[in-house]
Design an enzyme around this catalytic site. Structure first.
Site, PDB file in Angstrom:
ATOM      1  N   HIS A 178      -9.264  14.141  -0.394  1.00  0.00           N
ATOM      2  CA  HIS A 178      -8.599  15.212  -1.127  1.00  0.00           C
ATOM      3  C   HIS A 178      -9.099  16.534  -0.539  1.00  0.00           C
ATOM      4  CE1 HIS A 178      -7.387  12.673  -4.720  1.00  0.00           C
ATOM      5  NE2 HIS A 178      -8.373  11.928  -4.247  1.00  0.00           N
ATOM      6  N   CYS A 219       0.866  -1.187   0.000  1.00  0.00           N
ATOM      7  CA  CYS A 219       0.000   0.000   0.000  1.00  0.00           C
ATOM      8  C   CYS A 219       0.901   1.234   0.000  1.00  0.00           C
ATOM      9  CB  CYS A 219      -0.933   0.002   1.211  1.00  0.00           C
ATOM     10  SG  CYS A 219      -1.810   1.569   1.395  1.00  0.00           S
ATOM     11  N   HIS A 227      -6.297   3.083  -0.076  1.00  0.00           N
ATOM     12  CA  HIS A 227      -6.135   3.453   1.342  1.00  0.00           C
ATOM     13  C   HIS A 227      -6.945   4.737   1.434  1.00  0.00           C
ATOM     14  CE1 HIS A 227      -3.365   3.847   5.067  1.00  0.00           C
ATOM     15  NE2 HIS A 227      -4.219   4.868   5.139  1.00  0.00           N
ATOM     16  N   HIS A 247      -8.610   8.134   1.515  1.00  0.00           N
ATOM     17  CA  HIS A 247      -7.979   9.457   1.580  1.00  0.00           C
ATOM     18  C   HIS A 247      -9.003  10.508   1.193  1.00  0.00           C
ATOM     19  CE1 HIS A 247      -7.238   7.549  -2.333  1.00  0.00           C
ATOM     20  NE2 HIS A 247      -7.376   8.753  -2.878  1.00  0.00           N
TER      21      HIS A 247
HETATM   22  P1  DGP Z   1      -7.626   8.730  -6.023  1.00  0.00           P
HETATM   23  O1  DGP Z   1      -7.694   8.740  -7.499  1.00  0.00           O
HETATM   24  O2  DGP Z   1      -8.812   9.416  -5.366  1.00  0.00           O
HETATM   25  O3  DGP Z   1      -7.373   7.337  -5.471  1.00  0.00           O
HETATM   26  O4  DGP Z   1      -6.382   9.644  -5.644  1.00  0.00           O
HETATM   27  C1  DGP Z   1      -5.090   9.172  -5.460  1.00  0.00           C
HETATM   28  C2  DGP Z   1      -4.200  10.370  -5.395  1.00  0.00           C
HETATM   29  O5  DGP Z   1      -2.964   9.956  -4.841  1.00  0.00           O
HETATM   30  C3  DGP Z   1      -3.877  11.001  -6.747  1.00  0.00           C
HETATM   31  O6  DGP Z   1      -4.361  12.345  -6.742  1.00  0.00           O
HETATM   32  C4  DGP Z   1      -2.361  10.975  -6.853  1.00  0.00           C
HETATM   33  C5  DGP Z   1      -1.929  10.702  -5.435  1.00  0.00           C
HETATM   34  N1  DGP Z   1      -0.737   9.877  -5.306  1.00  0.00           N
HETATM   35  C6  DGP Z   1      -0.558   8.629  -5.819  1.00  0.00           C
HETATM   36  N2  DGP Z   1       0.647   8.162  -5.459  1.00  0.00           N
HETATM   37  C7  DGP Z   1       1.228   9.115  -4.699  1.00  0.00           C
HETATM   38  C8  DGP Z   1       2.482   9.217  -4.027  1.00  0.00           C
HETATM   39  O7  DGP Z   1       3.329   8.309  -4.043  1.00  0.00           O
HETATM   40  N3  DGP Z   1       2.708  10.373  -3.354  1.00  0.00           N
HETATM   41  C9  DGP Z   1       1.801  11.385  -3.296  1.00  0.00           C
HETATM   42  N4  DGP Z   1       2.141  12.465  -2.595  1.00  0.00           N
HETATM   43  N5  DGP Z   1       0.616  11.325  -3.904  1.00  0.00           N
HETATM   44  C10 DGP Z   1       0.339  10.210  -4.600  1.00  0.00           C
END
Ligand code: DGP
Length: 113
Positions: A101, A4, A97, A99
């Protein structure tokens, strides 16, 4: 949770630009920001998605929402912001996981879907 990305951000094995952290949650800047301010607020406890919120984990979800105003203020979001959680395939969730936004820093588009 193995494999994850966000659990790895929590344990520090993947670097992130953190905006807030306490014993239960972390907020860090999104890698692909869609607004001038775009952070992800996550629980340290692995919960895959909004569909798995229940009585056993509702306290940490409530904690996230009690901290969001403080996190938003610390990021200069004084004129409003948007909180979004994508859930599952049709909700376009890409990281499983949970989250939230937190986006702002400009006048956001009124359309959401
Ligand atoms: P969602 O599509 O709602 O599952 O959003 C996932 C978000 O996570 C997307 O906007 C990009 C962000 N993201 C993915 N991998 C990473 C990472 O390794 N670091 C950071 N800071 N953000 C990430």
């Amino acid at each position: 949770m193995e494999d994850c990305i966000f659990c790895k951000i929590i344990d520090g094995s993947i670097p992130s630009n953190k905006a807030y952290e306490d014993d239960k949650i972390v907020a860090f800047h999104d890698l692909e920001p869609q607004a001038p301010v775009h952070v992800l607020v996550i629980p340290k406890q692995h919960i895959c998605c909004a569909d798995k919120i229940d009585e056993s984990n509702a306290d940490v979800i409530a904690h996230i929402f009690t901290k969001i105003p403080e996190i938003a203020k610390s990021l200069g979001l004084t004129n409003g912001y948007r909180i979004v959680t994508n859930c599952g395939k049709e909700g376009c969730q890409s990281v499983y996981h949970i989250h939230f936004h937190l986006m702002g820093g400009k006048q956001l588009n009124g359309r959401m879907a």
